[in-house]
Scaffold this motif. Structure first.
Motif, mmCIF file in Angstrom:
data_model
loop_
_atom_site.group_PDB
_atom_site.id
_atom_site.type_symbol
_atom_site.label_atom_id
_atom_site.label_comp_id
_atom_site.label_asym_id
_atom_site.label_seq_id
_atom_site.Cartn_x
_atom_site.Cartn_y
_atom_site.Cartn_z
ATOM 1 N N VAL A 280 1.370 -44.467 -13.034
ATOM 2 C CA VAL A 280 1.762 -43.723 -12.027
ATOM 3 C C VAL A 280 3.047 -43.919 -11.438
ATOM 4 C CG1 VAL A 280 0.981 -43.288 -9.606
ATOM 5 C CG2 VAL A 280 -0.889 -44.148 -11.176
ATOM 6 N N TYR A 281 3.645 -44.921 -11.395
ATOM 7 C CA TYR A 281 4.893 -45.254 -11.101
ATOM 8 C C TYR A 281 6.064 -44.297 -11.997
ATOM 9 C CZ TYR A 281 4.310 -49.231 -7.953
ATOM 10 O OH TYR A 281 3.962 -50.124 -7.074
ATOM 11 N N TRP A 284 5.486 -40.639 -10.862
ATOM 12 C CA TRP A 284 6.149 -40.521 -9.470
ATOM 13 C C TRP A 284 7.631 -40.357 -9.876
ATOM 14 C CZ3 TRP A 284 5.853 -44.439 -5.046
ATOM 15 C CH2 TRP A 284 6.546 -43.895 -4.012
ATOM 16 N N SER A 287 9.593 -36.893 -9.900
ATOM 17 C CA SER A 287 9.752 -35.976 -8.842
ATOM 18 C C SER A 287 10.799 -36.411 -8.011
ATOM 19 C CB SER A 287 8.378 -35.411 -7.961
ATOM 20 O OG SER A 287 7.627 -36.774 -7.864
ATOM 21 N N GLU A 288 11.442 -37.515 -8.183
ATOM 22 C CA GLU A 288 12.630 -38.166 -7.400
ATOM 23 C C GLU A 288 13.921 -38.007 -8.007
ATOM 24 O OE1 GLU A 288 11.970 -39.175 -4.653
ATOM 25 O OE2 GLU A 288 9.783 -39.111 -4.110
ATOM 26 N N SER A 290 16.919 -39.992 -6.243
ATOM 27 C CA SER A 290 17.595 -41.526 -6.178
ATOM 28 C C SER A 290 16.752 -42.581 -6.386
ATOM 29 C CB SER A 290 18.429 -41.477 -4.803
ATOM 30 O OG SER A 290 17.629 -41.956 -3.857
ATOM 31 N N LEU A 291 15.324 -42.188 -6.159
ATOM 32 C CA LEU A 291 14.475 -43.251 -6.439
ATOM 33 C C LEU A 291 13.818 -43.248 -7.810
ATOM 34 C CD1 LEU A 291 11.873 -42.926 -3.364
ATOM 35 C CD2 LEU A 291 13.344 -44.701 -4.037
ATOM 36 N N PRO A 294 14.572 -46.952 -9.698
ATOM 37 C CA PRO A 294 13.649 -48.215 -9.114
ATOM 38 C C PRO A 294 12.275 -47.655 -9.398
ATOM 39 C CG PRO A 294 15.002 -47.365 -7.342
ATOM 40 C CD PRO A 294 15.220 -46.278 -8.291
ATOM 41 N N LEU A 295 11.733 -46.472 -9.580
ATOM 42 C CA LEU A 295 10.511 -46.379 -10.039
ATOM 43 C C LEU A 295 10.261 -46.537 -11.438
ATOM 44 C CD1 LEU A 295 9.569 -43.319 -7.862
ATOM 45 C CD2 LEU A 295 8.742 -45.347 -7.382
#
Lengths: 442, 435
Positions: A280-281, A284, A287-288, A290-291, A294-295
């Protein structure tokens, strides 16, 4: 604290053990090869353990003596699992499994390697292949010919076809380790290791399994035959204590087996959820902006933890469960021996009673047979106590090793996870520092 | 995300504090972005909660929780100083009313969400009961966080109704209703549920809508799976407690092995018990995620408002075009557009030139009004887009920063879980070695 106090027994030197009685000043250093000290004229010596006199070793007697003394020496713990206080002269190994396919059947053989300086062996080294059947034969023969001794257990004979894959790497590996342990324990036993059946197993090209060494089986059978028909009236408390200990220990082993299996089950289900969690991370992060790093980083760590958990579960099922099961089998063997001891004592007491009554009636003296019975009982008791001590000591070592191993595996699991998270944190904090530097420069 | 519940000072802290290892500190760091005029004046906290009973609108007994809102002068120092205002007690529904007011009044702002109304995404040991003290406590922190977000927003913090909410015990409800926002609320509700198609949607906003859908899906999926992971983890840890019991029982029949087994068993008990705290801590992380899950609704609201305005603009333009068309027809006599007047004149005879003149004049006035209307709508639309896009940018920066911090905190939390595990198994190993 303990329900039974098997270690609180008096040193068996007080009982008449034929082997010790025959010796003068046994020196621990004397090898089996050197001292072929045959107990003078004591025909009984042959009967106690069913082996021909030639193979009784004074060295093993002395080691028995040493072991029978209460041994609080903790240095023993640091020694090899199966070491005795004497220098070993027989080394056996079971390894190298291979599959054999014939028209009739498919089976696995294992390489059995022997290295020895004993003169009972023609050559110093042997290497041949044996299958499970052969081990089973050996064990049967040992049980028959050494009824007063505790024979180590074999891994389970039967496996449910369709449930367990007999040829899977895991199963074969587990079984091989158990066979190796079995053989090592036999080779390490001061009496069993001199059994001619073991010799045949280790050296003979073809195990002629039908040919029984007649002398041995006769003796063995005599012990068995004697058993029928006598009831034991009063069991000495030390043996009752042993029996109680075994029952309780058996119970606890069963509980631990269930706990371990439950943990495995929970861990497996945990793993399933954890894998989805990681994905899931990863999803996710798509669609990010700058994140994203980390994800993705978290997804990676979770994935690492999954791998570590897999390893942990695998080691649990491969290392922990087999030993628990092996000791359950061991307990069964021990209980069998205890029963035989009871029967032996019952026979003696029965015969003695009959003889005493006869004596009272018509002054017939107590027959020699009855005295022989008494000797048998006392030898049985001595053998049993000696084996019990060995077994207790080995059990302690085995479980200490097992449990520290389990703790180690768990520690490694957490260490792997921790280092993954740690490196993620430092990576992300570095990124953050860079970003703030950039914005400061704007 | 959560302000420290105990402190009354919620000062702005350096957002670049990277080495904090406590998620609590991180929460304070990430929450307050900039100091507004309001926050320079007062400190806000939701200090307490209390259970009340009363009669509801259908005259039935109900139990509900109220929360105490405290405002103190910002420079009051440690003692706190005298409260600014009445320190009202408010219940959740009043917070909802405030939020709805803000939604309607500032449609271009991404309005901060409230903590969840009912406990969702609950792992099995956690209570789903609204009156459960743990839930109430987490809600209290969530409400405080909500107020702080509004108070630190450059536009929202200046709102009078908000200030009254913080400070006036009586009459706040009436003040809100007096603003007449309900009317706007009704039409907003209509717009949210209406199905209409915009001919030229703005790409930025369609992208934003898509992103908020993706974010919503991702976070809800994450929260759902997290619950399952938590339940399983709980199971693994708890079963280890059984080792504690069996080791203890086993140690009773052993001589030398007994002590080692017994103490190892205690460590297994410790290990098994540690999972409760671990999962409790994870709830904070889950709450941070939940806030952003609910934020996606606010994002969608803004997108919808833009759509509505765009649609109304397009309708106005269309309407204007129709009227111009009609005028053309009236002047040239050509009937291209169906009109009732036209049909009736066909059926019942042509109208007189005077009638036509007056109709033309009326139409001309209408066109003028429409033109002005279109200009106005156009201006409104562009203004909305400008303001909302600024706030969306602000929101995105906040989201990136805070979620990054949350993820780092999560990783740090996992590290500490591992450390605990290593500790307890090392202790157990020592005991096993003594066997």
């Amino acid at each position: 604290m303990s329900a039974g106090a098997p270690r609180g027994l008096q040193p068996v030197t007080e009982a008449t053990h034929p082997l010790s009685a025959a010796q003068e000043a046994p020196s621990p250093a004397s090898e089996g090869a050197a001292g072929r000290h045959i107990p003078s004229g004591d025909a009984e010596a042959a009967l106690t353990n069913g082996t021909p006199i030639e193979t009784s070793s004074p060295a093993s007697a002395s080691s028995l003596l040493n072991r029978l003394q209460l041994d609080d020496d903790l240095e023993v713990d640091t020694l090899d699992l199966y070491a005795s206080t004497e220098t070993r002269d027989l080394f056996v190994t079971v390894d190298d499994p291979k599959k054999h396919v014939s028209t009739m059947e498919t089976y696995i053989t294992y390489r059995v390697s022997t290295k020895t300086t004993r003169i009972e062996f023609d050559l110093p080294e042997y290497s041949l292949r044996r299958r499970y059947q052969d081990f089973d034969w050996l064990r049967m023969k040992l049980e028959d010919s050494q009824p007063t001794h505790l024979i180590p257990p074999l891994p389970e004979k039967f496996v449910m076809k369709g449930v367990v894959d007999r040829f899977s790497e895991e199963f074969v590996e587990t079984r091989m380790k158990a066979l190796d342990k079995f053989l090592k324990r036999v080779a390490d036993h001061p009496v069993l290791s001199f059994n001619p059946h073991l010799n045949a197993f280790l050296t003979a090209k073809d195990l002629n399994k039908r040919q029984g060494l007649a002398l041995l089986t006769k003796v063995g059978e005599s012990v068995k035959q004697a058993a029928g028909g006598y009831k034991l009236r009063a069991r000495p408390p030390e043996y009752s204590a042993m029996g109680e200990y075994l029952d309780t220990f058996n119970q606890k082993l069963g509980t631990m087996d269930r706990i371990a299996q439950r943990i495995l089950k929970e861990q497996t289900e945990y793993l399933v959820e954890l894998r989805e969690y990681g994905s899931v991370y990863a999803g996710w992060s798509g669609s990010e902006d700058s994140l994203r790093r980390p994800l993705e980083g978290v997804a990676g760590c979770v994935s690492t933890c999954c791998g570590a958990m897999e390893d942990l579960s695998e080691s649990m099922s491969q290392d922990l469960l087999p030993v628990l099961r092996e000791y359950v089998l061991y307990i069964e063997s021990m209980k069998t021996v205890l029963k035989k001891r009871d029967q032996s004592q019952a026979e003696y007491e029965g015969r003695l009673e009959a003889a005493v009554i006869r004596k009272q009636e018509d002054k017939t003296p107590v027959p020699l047979e009855v005295e022989k019975c008494q000797d048998r009982v006392e030898c049985f008791n001595a053998d049993l106590k000696a084996d019990w001590e060995r077994w207790q000591s080995n059990k302690r070592q085995d479980f200490k090793q097992l449990l520290t191993g389990m703790a180690d595996k768990n520690i490694h699991y957490y260490e792997k996870c921790q280092s993954a998270w740690e490196s993620l944190v430092s990576r992300l904090q570095e990124d953050q520092a860079e970003n703030t530097n950039d914005t400061d420069c704007d | 995300m959560m302000a420290d519940s105990g402190s009354e000072e919620v000062a702005v802290l350096d957002n670049t504090d990277l080495t904090s290892t406590e998620s609590e500190n991180n929460a304070i760091n990430t929450m307050v972005e900039r100091e507004t005029a309001l926050l320079r004046k007062i400190d806000i906290s939701v200090a307490e909660s209390e259970k009340r009973t009363g009669k509801n609108t259908v005259n039935m007994h109900e139990t509900y929780t109220v929360y105490l809102i405290e405002t103190r002068p910002a420079d009051a120092g440690a003692e706190g100083g005298q409260p600014v205002g009445d320190s009202p007690w408010r219940r959740y529904s009043e917070f909802e009313l405030l939020r709805t007011f803000l939604l309607v009044t500032y449609p271009y702002v991404v309005i901060p969400p409230l903590p969840e109304k009912r406990a969702e995404f609950v792992w099995h040991k956690l209570s789903a009961d609204n009156l459960d003290p743990d839930f109430v406590e987490r809600r209290r922190m969530g409400l405080e966080n909500f107020l702080m977000r509004i108070a630190s927003h450059s536009v929202l913090s200046n709102d009078k109704i908000f200030y009254q909410f913080l400070t006036e015990e009586k009459g706040w409800r009436e003040s809100v209703l007096e603003t007449g926002f309900q009317d706007k609320a009704d039409s907003r509700l209509k717009s949210l549920s209406a199905m209409f198609r915009v001919k030229n949607p703005d790409k930025c906003f369609t992208d934003l809508k898509q992103y908020s859908d993706e974010l919503n899906n991702a976070i809800s999926h994450l929260l759902r799976v997290r619950v399952k992971v938590a339940d399983r983890m709980y199971g693994v840890y708890k079963v280890h407690g059984n080792y504690g019991r069996v080791f203890s029982e086993w140690s009773a029949i052993e001589k030398e092995m007994g002590d080692g087994l017994q103490s190892a068993g205690h460590h297994m008990d410790t290990h098994s018990a540690s999972v409760d705290d671990i999962l409790e801590e994870e709830e904070h992380y889950a709450d941070q995620l939940k806030e952003y899950l609910f934020y996606t609704d606010a994002l969608r609201s803004v997108c919808r408002k833009h759509e509505l305005m765009q649609y109304e603009l397009e309708m106005a333009v269309l309407d204007l075009a129709n009227k111009k068309q009609q005028r053309e027809e009236l002047t040239t006599g050509a009937v291209r557009v169906f009109s009732l007047k036209g049909m009736s004149s066909k059926l019942f005879g042509q109208e007189s030139p005077e009638q036509r003149e007056s109709r033309l004049a009326a139409l001309q006035l209408s066109i003028q009004a429409s033109e002005e209307g279109v200009l106005e709508k156009n201006r409104e639309c562009r203004e909305f887009m400008r303001m909302s896009w600024e706030d969306v940018k602000r929101f995105k920066e906040q989201k990136d920063r805070e979620l990054r911090e949350a993820l780092i905190s999560y990783a740090i939390m996992q590290m500490s879980v591992c450390k605990k595990g290593i500790q307890v198994w090392s202790n157990a190993k020592e005991c096993f070695n003594k066997m």
